[in-house]
Scaffold this motif. Structure first.
Motif, PDB file in Angstrom:
ATOM      1  N   ALA A  55      59.361  37.285  51.624  1.00 16.42           N
ATOM      2  CA  ALA A  55      59.987  38.513  51.310  1.00 16.42           C
ATOM      3  C   ALA A  55      61.302  37.615  50.643  1.00 16.42           C
ATOM      4  CB  ALA A  55      59.745  40.069  52.015  1.00 16.42           C
ATOM      5  N   LEU A 104      62.954  37.758  47.222  1.00 18.54           N
ATOM      6  CA  LEU A 104      64.154  38.247  46.195  1.00 18.54           C
ATOM      7  C   LEU A 104      64.992  37.479  46.376  1.00 18.54           C
ATOM      8  CD1 LEU A 104      63.502  41.256  49.256  1.00 18.54           C
ATOM      9  CD2 LEU A 104      63.549  40.894  46.848  1.00 18.54           C
ATOM     10  N   VAL A 119      61.396  46.249  49.825  1.00 17.59           N
ATOM     11  CA  VAL A 119      60.713  45.733  50.824  1.00 17.59           C
ATOM     12  C   VAL A 119      61.063  46.307  52.546  1.00 17.59           C
ATOM     13  CG1 VAL A 119      61.539  43.571  52.496  1.00 17.59           C
ATOM     14  CG2 VAL A 119      60.608  43.234  49.793  1.00 17.59           C
ATOM     15  N   THR A 147      56.883  42.523  47.417  1.00 12.99           N
ATOM     16  CA  THR A 147      58.439  42.429  46.960  1.00 12.99           C
ATOM     17  C   THR A 147      58.976  43.086  44.862  1.00 12.99           C
ATOM     18  OG1 THR A 147      58.054  40.167  45.820  1.00 12.99           O
ATOM     19  CG2 THR A 147      58.485  40.617  47.881  1.00 12.99           C
TER      20      THR A 147
END
Length: 195
Positions: free
Chosen positions: A48, A52, A125, A181
């Motif tokens: 994740a 990001l 998240v 995400t």
């Protein structure tokens, strides 16, 4: 009078509330967890975080792609206005300036939307991780016999034997094999209705 005092002394204990014996508090058995270690070492968290970072890099790339031509056009327009020497711009220059301002505004709105989406994604998240951590804390505490768990950053010093971060990471890897995400779309803001 003696009878009255004697009666009053007997009635007094009945009138006062009784204090219950306080239940003894068990001794604290503390475990500590390093949440930074958990969030950087859990498998889904790593994936994740990379996704990001990719979103942030895409945002920065788009910001640069929008800014460069706007800066060039802005300098060109400023040079044209300066060349007028204080005179009023003609209709064609005014139209170019208005079009430029519209492009600036559209670029700013696009970047703002993208930035807000990235922030929603980050919060989404964190929420997924947080939703799984509560039960994992309880399981780790029960398995390790702890009755208090604190974040290592809020302690002055701890012994390494109290650190259950690896247990929490292992639990999170099982409970959260993947993290989404992309947050759900933000709710549309209602448009005011005219009368």
């Amino acid at each position: 009078m003696k009878k009255m005092l004697m009666f009053a002394s007997l009635a007094t204990p009945m009138a006062l509330p009784t204090v219950a014996e306080a239940q003894a508090i068990p001794p604290a058995i503390v475990a500590v967890v390093d949440l930074d270690k958990v969030s950087t070492n859990c498998n889904a968290c790593k994936t994740a975080a990379a996704a990001l970072r990719s979103q942030v890099q895409a945002y920065q790339g788009r910001e640069g792609a929008l800014a460069t031509p706007l800066q060039t056009e802005g300098k060109s327009l400023q040079a044209a206005v300066d060349a007028l020497g204080g005179k009023e711009p003609d209709a064609a220059l005014k139209a170019r300036i208005t079009a430029f301002q519209n492009k600036q505004q559209q670029a700013a709105q696009e970047l703002q939307r993208q930035q807000q989406q990235i922030q929603r994604n980050q919060q989404f998240v964190q929420k997924q991780i947080g939703d799984k951590l509560g039960p994992i804390y309880s399981q780790v505490m029960q398995r390790r016999g702890a009755n208090l768990m604190v974040e290592v950053g809020s302690t002055l010093a701890t012994a390494s034997a109290l650190d259950v971060s690896n247990d929490v990471v292992a639990g999170l890897n099982v409970a959260l094999p993947a993290i989404q995400t992309n947050a759900p779309a933000a709710p549309a803001t209602p448009q005011p209705q005219g009368r």
